[in-house]
Design a protein around this motif. Structure first.
Motif, PDB file in Angstrom:
ATOM      1  N   LYS A 130      71.583  56.812  54.009  1.00 55.37           N
ATOM      2  CA  LYS A 130      72.083  56.000  55.213  1.00 55.37           C
ATOM      3  C   LYS A 130      72.594  54.619  54.551  1.00 55.37           C
ATOM      4  CE  LYS A 130      71.007  54.021  59.657  1.00 55.37           C
ATOM      5  NZ  LYS A 130      69.866  53.573  60.743  1.00 55.37           N
ATOM      6  N   ALA A 131      71.947  54.067  53.672  1.00 57.36           N
ATOM      7  CA  ALA A 131      72.564  52.853  52.903  1.00 57.36           C
ATOM      8  C   ALA A 131      73.755  53.136  52.130  1.00 57.36           C
ATOM      9  CB  ALA A 131      71.537  52.106  52.134  1.00 57.36           C
ATOM     10  N   LEU A 132      73.528  54.389  51.388  1.00 55.46           N
ATOM     11  CA  LEU A 132      74.908  54.600  50.656  1.00 55.46           C
ATOM     12  C   LEU A 132      76.108  54.981  51.366  1.00 55.46           C
ATOM     13  CD1 LEU A 132      76.149  55.544  48.026  1.00 55.46           C
ATOM     14  CD2 LEU A 132      75.195  57.942  48.336  1.00 55.46           C
ATOM     15  N   GLY A 133      75.969  55.548  52.541  1.00 52.30           N
ATOM     16  CA  GLY A 133      77.044  55.805  53.435  1.00 52.30           C
ATOM     17  C   GLY A 133      77.731  54.563  54.124  1.00 52.30           C
ATOM     18  N   LYS A 134      76.798  53.495  54.283  1.00 58.79           N
ATOM     19  CA  LYS A 134      77.216  52.423  55.129  1.00 58.79           C
ATOM     20  C   LYS A 134      78.377  51.664  53.854  1.00 58.79           C
ATOM     21  CE  LYS A 134      74.303  50.233  57.311  1.00 58.79           C
ATOM     22  NZ  LYS A 134      73.085  49.068  57.762  1.00 58.79           N
ATOM     23  N   ARG A 135      77.792  51.673  52.796  1.00 64.90           N
ATOM     24  CA  ARG A 135      78.812  51.047  51.675  1.00 64.90           C
ATOM     25  C   ARG A 135      79.917  51.670  51.456  1.00 64.90           C
ATOM     26  NH1 ARG A 135      75.513  47.674  48.667  1.00 64.90           N
ATOM     27  NH2 ARG A 135      77.458  46.852  47.701  1.00 64.90           N
ATOM     28  N   LEU A 136      79.740  53.083  51.459  1.00 64.95           N
ATOM     29  CA  LEU A 136      80.850  53.857  51.152  1.00 64.95           C
ATOM     30  C   LEU A 136      81.985  54.039  52.039  1.00 64.95           C
ATOM     31  CD1 LEU A 136      81.892  55.826  48.658  1.00 64.95           C
ATOM     32  CD2 LEU A 136      80.722  57.495  49.601  1.00 64.95           C
ATOM     33  N   MET A 137      81.654  53.930  53.489  1.00 70.42           N
ATOM     34  CA  MET A 137      82.432  54.317  54.594  1.00 70.42           C
ATOM     35  C   MET A 137      83.826  53.545  54.751  1.00 70.42           C
ATOM     36  SD  MET A 137      82.163  56.722  56.753  1.00 70.42           S
ATOM     37  CE  MET A 137      80.431  57.169  57.129  1.00 70.42           C
TER      38      MET A 137
END
Length: 470
Positions: A130-137
């Motif tokens: 979830k944290a990875l997706g938030k930064r990558l989105m």
């Protein structure tokens, strides 16, 4: 890293379409079914070849650990699929059905159905998805600016909620995602799929499954799409201080950006501020430039810093082209730019409306993977599209598995089984010889290139070679 490509498929005899896609696809896969009793198999180069939902031939590359290696195996899929199509043409001709099989490496068919080009990146299990997706989105939403495949959008009057008029889009996939992060794949396509299938040691790794990207034809476009994403993931894992650029509305943003080649689409941030799509890319690019100054050089294999400099060079030139609207420095490297230049030329020469069927045909034919027939192939052969790799490297990838990942071990098993006629069952991790007595090897380390159990498995097949011939 790996790429999964679904191909659009059709069959024509002159102007007459004789066969349905499912009939053509079954003919394509008939040799595999006759040999392996399955249309879902792993092949000797370590990759997976299968017939997907909707009668789409699909090719998933073997595990690759460097950028050019991945491009070689992605392009090998085109060669393999086209070879199957040619064999199917021969089979159908013997049955009295003359015509040609067309495979298109694109993402949208003539009636608006979408099929994917999915990317897979191995990341550490310690990074919460979830944290990875938030930064990558924010990067993924704006990435279409630098690596979209481009298409003419034709409004579908029967589509619920259709609001966009006829026009050129820089991305084929942007209109066909409906969520930011989700476990769905077809019902409600997300940008990032969260289904936890690491295909590796689940205690150490997770697989980041990105399904928003366009299928690219030009090798430099593939390099920029994958290379830039790899750099961003490295920066996130290294915690080098990428700013928080989380957007208020991911899906509305991705659609609007697709229709604005200037990158000036104003995006609302979750904190209430605003930023343009181009500015998001510029900020991430500048951080990537700084990251490369401290990025450790891979010791044995992996994407070298020199290759990443090639990525940054193209990335920087593309961002400058968007800012100045002078695309001459990238119009032989980026798919959507190449295609728009081609369409603009034909439109002006023929005084055509953008909705003219002749332009739609050019749009589609760009993605035909048949050498000498597809527009992309013709342009590349004339030197009008730049290369990132070579035909020799791609030809090698058609036959041999990558030497620097566990795909090498899978390739050894499959080649031995094929030579001896041994019945095997293989997936990404598990490799089983079915008889005389079942023998199984599990490979949880994606970077393993040597394994004593694999040696023993191959020796077991050699020992029982006679039984496979009886």
């Amino acid at each position: 890293m790996g790429i999964e490509t679904e191909y659009g498929i059709t069959y024509t005899d002159g102007d007459i379409r004789k066969l349905r896609p499912d009939e053509i696809a079954r003919t394509m896969f008939r040799p595999l079914v006759e040999k392996y009793a399955s249309s879902n198999v792993f092949i000797s180069n370590g990759s997976r070849l299968y017939l997907d939902v909707g009668s789409h031939p699909e090719y998933a590359t073997a595990e690759c650990d460097s950028l050019t290696q991945l491009i070689n195996y992605e392009k090998a899929g085109d060669v393999i699929a086209d070879s199957m199509a040619k064999t199917a043409e021969g089979t159908l001709a013997k049955e009295g059905i003359d015509g040609q099989v067309y495979l298109f490496k694109n993402n949208v068919d003539s009636v608006g159905n979408s099929y994917g080009c999915h990317e897979n990146y191995l990341v550490g299990r310690s990074m919460p998805l979830k944290a990875l997706g938030k930064r990558l989105m924010p990067f993924l939403i704006t990435r279409q600016l630098i690596s979209g495949a481009g298409r003419i959008h034709h409004p579908n009057p029967t589509a619920k909620g259709e609001t966009f008029p006829l026009g050129f889009c820089i991305s084929q996939r942007a209109d066909h995602v409906w969520e930011g992060v989700s476990s769905a794949t077809t019902r409600s396509r997300p940008i990032i799929n969260t289904r936890d299938e690491p295909h590796a040691d689940s205690h150490s790794y997770r697989r980041l499954h990105v399904i928003v990207g366009d299928a690219n034809m030009a090798e430099p476009s593939i390099a920029l799409k994958i290379g830039s994403t790899q750099l961003v993931l490295e920066m996130i894992e290294a915690e080098v201080g990428l700013p928080n650029l989380e957007l208020a509305n991911d899906i509305a943003s991705i659609r609007e950006i697709s229709r604005d080649q200037t990158g000036s689409t104003l995006l609302i941030l979750k904190d209430g501020g605003t930023i343009t799509a181009l500015e998001v890319q510029q900020i991430v690019y500048q951080h990537a430039v700084a990251w490369l100054e401290q990025r450790p050089e891979p010791e044995i294999s992996g994407t070298s810093n020199d290759e990443m400099r090639r990525v940054l060079d193209l990335w920087g030139r593309m961002l400058e082209a968007i800012e100045t609207q002078d695309f001459s420095a990238v119009d032989t490297e980026i798919d959507w730019v190449i295609k728009k230049k081609l369409l603009d030329r034909y439109q002006v020469r023929g005084n055509l409306d953008l909705g003219d069927p002749r332009l739609a045909q050019i749009d589609l034919t760009y993605h035909d993977i048949r050498p000498g027939r597809g527009l992309f192939s013709v342009l590349q052969s004339r030197g009008l599209i730049k290369r990132w790799t070579t035909d020799d490297a791609i030809a090698h990838a058609v036959e041999e598995a990558p030497m620097t990942t566990r795909a090498h071990l899978r390739g050894r098993i499959l080649q031995a089984a094929d030579k001896l006629g041994a019945p095997v069952t293989v997936d990404w991790m598990r490799h089983k010889v079915n008889r005389p007595e079942p023998q199984t090897v599990e490979l949880g380390d994606p970077f393993a290139t040597e394994n004593a159990e694999v040696d023993q498995l191959i020796e077991y097949m050699l020992t029982h070679a006679e039984s496979y011939r009886s």
